[in-house]
Write an enzyme that holds these catalytic residues in place. Structure first.
Site, PDB file in Angstrom:
ATOM      1  NE  ARG A 553      69.377  13.445  34.431  1.00  0.00           N
ATOM      2  CZ  ARG A 553      68.572  14.445  34.092  1.00  0.00           C
ATOM      3  NH1 ARG A 553      69.084  15.634  33.838  1.00  0.00           N
ATOM      4  NH2 ARG A 553      67.281  14.276  33.996  1.00  0.00           N
ATOM      5  CB  THR A 557      72.590  16.021  43.061  1.00  0.00           C
ATOM      6  OG1 THR A 557      72.987  14.809  42.398  1.00  0.00           O
ATOM      7  CG2 THR A 557      72.559  15.779  44.561  1.00  0.00           C
ATOM      8  CG  ASP A 649      64.391   8.148  31.416  1.00  0.00           C
ATOM      9  OD1 ASP A 649      65.116   7.427  30.687  1.00  0.00           O
ATOM     10  OD2 ASP A 649      64.707   8.476  32.569  1.00  0.00           O
ATOM     11  CG  ASP A 652      62.926   4.614  31.993  1.00  0.00           C
ATOM     12  OD1 ASP A 652      63.655   3.639  32.267  1.00  0.00           O
ATOM     13  OD2 ASP A 652      62.621   5.498  32.813  1.00  0.00           O
TER      14      ASP A 652
HETATM   15  C1  PRP Z   1      69.948  10.222  30.754  1.00  0.00           C
HETATM   16  C2  PRP Z   1      70.541  10.431  29.380  1.00  0.00           C
HETATM   17  C3  PRP Z   1      71.862  11.069  29.700  1.00  0.00           C
HETATM   18  C4  PRP Z   1      71.529  11.906  30.895  1.00  0.00           C
HETATM   19  C5  PRP Z   1      71.422  13.311  30.426  1.00  0.00           C
HETATM   20  O1  PRP Z   1      70.506   9.194  31.378  1.00  0.00           O
HETATM   21  O2  PRP Z   1      70.658   9.241  28.655  1.00  0.00           O
HETATM   22  O3  PRP Z   1      72.874  10.151  30.013  1.00  0.00           O
HETATM   23  O4  PRP Z   1      70.276  11.461  31.390  1.00  0.00           O
HETATM   24  O5  PRP Z   1      71.238  14.179  31.464  1.00  0.00           O
HETATM   25  P1  PRP Z   1      72.322  15.259  31.913  1.00  0.00           P
HETATM   26  O6  PRP Z   1      72.764  15.982  30.690  1.00  0.00           O
HETATM   27  O7  PRP Z   1      71.518  16.126  32.840  1.00  0.00           O
HETATM   28  O8  PRP Z   1      73.424  14.581  32.600  1.00  0.00           O
HETATM   29  P2  PRP Z   1      69.936   8.553  32.762  1.00  0.00           P
HETATM   30  O9  PRP Z   1      70.644   9.129  33.930  1.00  0.00           O
HETATM   31  O10 PRP Z   1      68.450   8.647  32.779  1.00  0.00           O
HETATM   32  O11 PRP Z   1      70.387   7.073  32.649  1.00  0.00           O
HETATM   33  P3  PRP Z   1      69.844   5.917  31.626  1.00  0.00           P
HETATM   34  O12 PRP Z   1      70.585   6.081  30.344  1.00  0.00           O
HETATM   35  O13 PRP Z   1      70.185   4.635  32.287  1.00  0.00           O
HETATM   36  O14 PRP Z   1      68.391   6.057  31.431  1.00  0.00           O
HETATM   37  N1  URA Z   2      67.521  12.337  30.408  1.00  0.00           N
HETATM   38  C1  URA Z   2      66.508  11.885  29.636  1.00  0.00           C
HETATM   39  O1  URA Z   2      66.444  10.693  29.324  1.00  0.00           O
HETATM   40  N2  URA Z   2      65.592  12.750  29.217  1.00  0.00           N
HETATM   41  C2  URA Z   2      65.629  14.065  29.528  1.00  0.00           C
HETATM   42  O2  URA Z   2      64.739  14.823  29.109  1.00  0.00           O
HETATM   43  C3  URA Z   2      66.684  14.523  30.334  1.00  0.00           C
HETATM   44  C4  URA Z   2      67.636  13.632  30.749  1.00  0.00           C
END
Ligand code: PRP
Ligand code: URA
Length: 658
Positions: A553, A557, A649, A652
């Protein structure tokens, strides 16, 4: 219907201490409105029409009647209705307490009659005579009609000879506290801004020496409320009937809105079961009984519905105990005397918000239903209602007077039924009707859309989630739990899987058993966090193929940024389970599904651990064919797009990168 999980369900009786505390919470939620109605009616009438003890006792009795009528299936407290403040005060001025109470009895009877008609012919006719163009202005009139009484309670009405500075300070303070609670409070406090405002204003009034405690000293600890009973305390008269009774039509429309909201909160369609006829009958008999004892009409209202949503307690046992507490409070003489010492600037301070709040709700009805004011007919209906309702109009026929709000309600209903549609509007009306038909079609599909959300309902899942959410849980345990919950979700998502017959031999006998064709499935984790769930799913269906989709993400945005896409060649012939622990804005999930659909995939399910309502809504709108499986539906997103309460997160925490 989306079942938002209740921690205590409708017919569950909580352990005794919890039961008492939860019931007290409901008493707090109803208290502000229930005590304000008698105070404000008396203020507006300039004499004592209602008393706080009777209002408390009758709201309790009314709630018990409602529970009986709804067969214990609708968990909501009934309190005094704000809609009747002006009509009761005007009715009392016109025809004394007898006139006001006879009018209130008729309100109860109208509810009962409408309930009977609905039981026989359904509710569509009600929507025809009370469309949003009639209901919106009526609610605005209810709020705005009270505006001058708020201003005089503060003590700043035009013509006031000596403005009390202390009074104005108290009103301003009460207003600010109430407003701040509305804006900033969390959880239960958010439901009771008016009560907190009154309590704070009262404390400041005590400090400034504005409270006269002599009624409290004079009051007995226990005293029987002054019930006002027909033929004992007064002779019923219909002189104010038409000033009070027509408002029932407006509160009936509000009743439907409230019960629809409550149905969504508890995940059970109350309009169907116990049925609108029973909920209306409950309100009607409660109001009739209240009027027979000298209390104001009883109804369900926003605060009491919200408290069910906030506490996630839907138990009718809790509501019933709250009703018994309210009845007992009505007999505590010192307590009700204390309430009567609230100085009027405190009430003025809350009313400043409260009445505007009611009026704004009327505006919301118009906006949300997209009432088109470029159409002359809508302008005519709303204008005439507002002017008659707020201009102090009154028509007298013999000994009966119809005035103000009631006249506006009657005129609004009649104009809406009688006014022709202008020629150029007819075409638009046709398209409007087509739109409504489409909306109805959509509504029919809505149930299907709502059913796309499946929330795991299992104590073990809740237990595991509580560990997962805990910020003290370390990487190793977090990772194991994500995988384990992924496995549970897989079981749930495969509930509708079709199985093939296979012949096998047990150590005892031959048998035709059922087997899953594992080659029909693929998993698609969204990188990174989705891979955390993968192990759990592979344990269950080891032969499923696996694709990967990479996206993160954009922090500004919140839109997904793609960086990788690799899926099995035959993916379009498979059912694909998309994996991602978090469905937040829904951007990543929806984008992943879109890419899959471009590959020709037709059967897709989305599995996540925690979903936010915003993400669910977006996915249901963009991909209504995709079923969502989640271990929890959380409250909301915060301003950074993180799910609250959530777990932080996910990526993480799985990979220990922060
Ligand atoms: C997190 C999560 C989803 C996304 C959800 O990923 O694992 O993929 O956010 O958010 P959304 O519904 O608003 O799109 P992130 O972008 O943090 O990537 P990561 O898996 O590498 O931590
Ligand atoms: N992605 C995450 O990992 N946690 C949240 O709460 C929202 C998006």
């Amino acid at each position: 219907m989306n079942a938002s999980k209740m921690t205590i369900d409708i017919n569950e009786k909580p352990p005794i201490w919890k039961w008492i505390i939860l019931a007290l919470q409901h008493v707090f939620a109803m208290f502000g409105a229930t005590i304000l109605v008698p105070i404000l009616v008396n203020g507006a009438a300039g004499s004592e029409v209602l008393t706080i003890p009777v209002a408390l006792v009758t709201s309790g009795i009314g709630t018990l009647i409602y529970i009986l009528c709804t067969k214990g299936k609708s968990p909501v407290y009934l309190g005094s209705s704000f809609a009747f403040i002006t009509p009761l005060a005007t009715g009392a001025v016109l025809a004394g307490i007898g006139g006001a109470m006879t009018g209130a009895m008729l309100v109860g009877l109208i509810y009962v009659i409408v309930a009977l008609i609905i039981a026989i012919v359904g509710k569509e006719w009600l929507q025809k005579i009370l469309p949003p163009i009639v209901i919106g202005p009526m609610i605005m009139i209810i709020g705005l009609g009270l505006a001058s009484s708020a201003v005089s309670s503060i003590g700043i009405a035009a013509g006031t000879e000596a403005i009390s500075i202390k009074g104005v300070i108290v009103a301003l303070f009460t207003f600010l506290v109430t407003g701040l609670v509305m804006l900033k409070a969390k959880g239960f406090f958010k439901v009771v801004p008016f009560l907190i405002g009154i309590a704070s204003g009262y404390i400041l009034s005590c400090i400034l020496g504005l409270v006269d405690f002599s009624p409290v000293l004079a009051a007995a600890f226990f005293s029987v409320p002054d019930f006002v009973i027909p033929f004992v305390s007064y002779t019923p008269t219909f002189a104010a009937a038409l000033t009070i009774a027509p408002i029932a039509l407006v509160t009936i429309a509000e009743h439907i809105g409230d019960h629809t909201a409550l149905s969504t909160i508890i995940g059970k369609d109350l309009i169907k079961e116990p049925g609108l006829n029973r909920t209306l009958l409950g309100d009607g008999l409660a109001t009739l009984t209240a009027a027979l004892l000298g209390g104001p009409p009883n109804t369900t209202y926003g605060e009491n519905t919200s408290v069910v949503g906030m506490t996630k307690v839907a138990s009718v046992w809790v509501i019933g105990l709250a009703a018994i507490f309210a009845i007992c409070l009505g007999f505590l003489g010192k307590f009700t005397a204390l309430i009567s010492t609230i100085p009027s600037p405190v009430l003025g301070g809350v009313s400043l918000l409260l009445y505007g709040f009611i009026a704004v709700n009327g505006l919301k009805v118009l906006i949300e239903n997209r009432v088109d004011f470029s159409k002359s007919r809508n302008v005519i209906i709303a204008s005439s209602m507002l002017v008659l309702g707020l201009g102090g109009a009154a028509l007298t026929f013999g000994s009966v007077t119809v005035s103000g709000m009631s006249l506006a309600a009657v005129v609004g209903v009649l104009l809406n039924l009688l006014l022709p549609h202008e020629d150029e509007e007819k075409e638009e009306t046709k398209t409007e009707e087509a739109k409504i038909e489409k909306e109805e079609e959509k509504d029919e599909n809505k149930e299907e859309v709502e059913n796309t959300l499946n929330i795991l309902d299992h104590p073990l899942v809740e237990h595991k989630l509580s560990i997962l959410r805990d910020k003290k849980t370390g990487t190793k345990e977090f990772r194991e739990l994500v995988s384990e919950l992924g496995m549970f979700l897989c079981y749930e998502a495969m509930r509708d899987a079709s199985l093939d017959d296979v012949e096998i031999e047990t150590p005892m006998t031959k048998l035709i058993a059922k087997r899953l064709d594992e080659d029909k499935y693929a998993f698609l984790p969204i990188l990174r966090a989705g891979t955390g769930m993968l192990d759990g799913l592979i344990n269950v269906i080891p032969n499923a193929k696996i694709g990967h989709i990479g996206m993160y993400r954009n922090e500004e945005t919140l839109e997904p940024v793609r960086y990788f896409f690799k899926v099995p060649k035959d993916i379009k012939n498979r059912e694909v389970l998309v994996l991602d622990p978090m469905l937040a804005t829904g951007g990543s999930g929806c984008d992943a599904i879109e890419q899959l659909k471009k590959e020709g995939v037709t059967k897709i399910k989305f599995l996540c651990l925690i979903a936010a309502p915003e993400g669910v809504k977006r996915m249901q709108e963009e991909h209504p064919d995709v079923k969502i499986y989640t271990a929890a539906l959380d409250e909301k997103l915060n301003e950074n797009g993180y799910i609250v309460p959530g777990l932080g997160d996910a990526g993480d925490r799985i990979f220990g990168t922060k």
